[in-house]
Design an enzyme around this catalytic site. Sequence first.
Site, PDB file in Angstrom:
ATOM      1  N   ASP A 168     -15.321  -3.208  -2.085  1.00  0.00           N
ATOM      2  CA  ASP A 168     -14.976  -3.004  -0.682  1.00  0.00           C
ATOM      3  C   ASP A 168     -16.269  -2.783   0.095  1.00  0.00           C
ATOM      4  OD1 ASP A 168     -12.363  -3.008  -1.661  1.00  0.00           O
ATOM      5  OD2 ASP A 168     -12.373  -0.834  -1.921  1.00  0.00           O
ATOM      6  N   ASP A 181       0.864  -1.187   0.000  1.00  0.00           N
ATOM      7  CA  ASP A 181       0.000   0.000   0.000  1.00  0.00           C
ATOM      8  C   ASP A 181       0.895   1.230   0.000  1.00  0.00           C
ATOM      9  OD1 ASP A 181      -1.955  -1.873   0.218  1.00  0.00           O
ATOM     10  OD2 ASP A 181      -2.760  -1.168   2.128  1.00  0.00           O
TER      11      ASP A 181
END
Length: 256
Positions: free
Chosen positions: A129, A8
Amino acid sequence: MQIIPAIDLLGGSCVRLHQGDYDKVTRFNDDPVAQAMRWQEQGAERLHLVDLDGARSGEPANDSVIRAITSALTIPVQLGGGVRTAERAETLLACGLDRVILGTVALEQPQLVIDLAERHPERVVVGIDARHGKVATKGWLEDSNTEAIALAARFSTSAIAAIISTDISTDGTLEGPNLQALREMAEASSVPVIASGGVGCMADLLALLTLEPLGVEAVIVGRALYDGRIDLGEALRALASGRLQDPPSDLLQDFA
């Protein structure tokens, strides 16, 4: 089942968020290229990148790092975060990425994603998500009223490569994946599912194997690798073909 290490990116560094909260950042490495090389050297067959700056703002912020990673690696690399136009997706695919992941735009403009996948078969992934079963967008900062499994079903007959199913409540917690949500996602769509969120130990990875026959073909692992709770080489051996928990092929033929 494929294990995909995650990197990330936030401000050019390798970080992890707790449940998607930008105020709860753990910084792991200021050299994402070196980290990417490390995962490749340990046997990873694919790398997962998230542009957290892009996810939050919708604007590219880590392209130089992304290009450096794709240039350094020989394994395929996929990226999500802030990919909200066809033009942006095309740009990323042209700079060395194997796959692009679209989340917010998959909810807001599903036909755009379907058309993009038609032009680039097996190179477009939908990221779904979910928070309490509902789709969250724009870097998890906004919630919608759309059920995650309903959105998954929308892409069942499309040319997308996979759906990445992330349960926000478990992401970065190391408390185990939401197996029920993954089961529902896999049953809602004929598209392969990649699990994301909550993996904290080898037992979590082995539990995911029960969903493999339903179409959960891979799992993204982040924090547990960085914390040393999971050794990538050991995990790859445990989940690869010929793993100890699988019966020998000749034994299966005896029962055929």
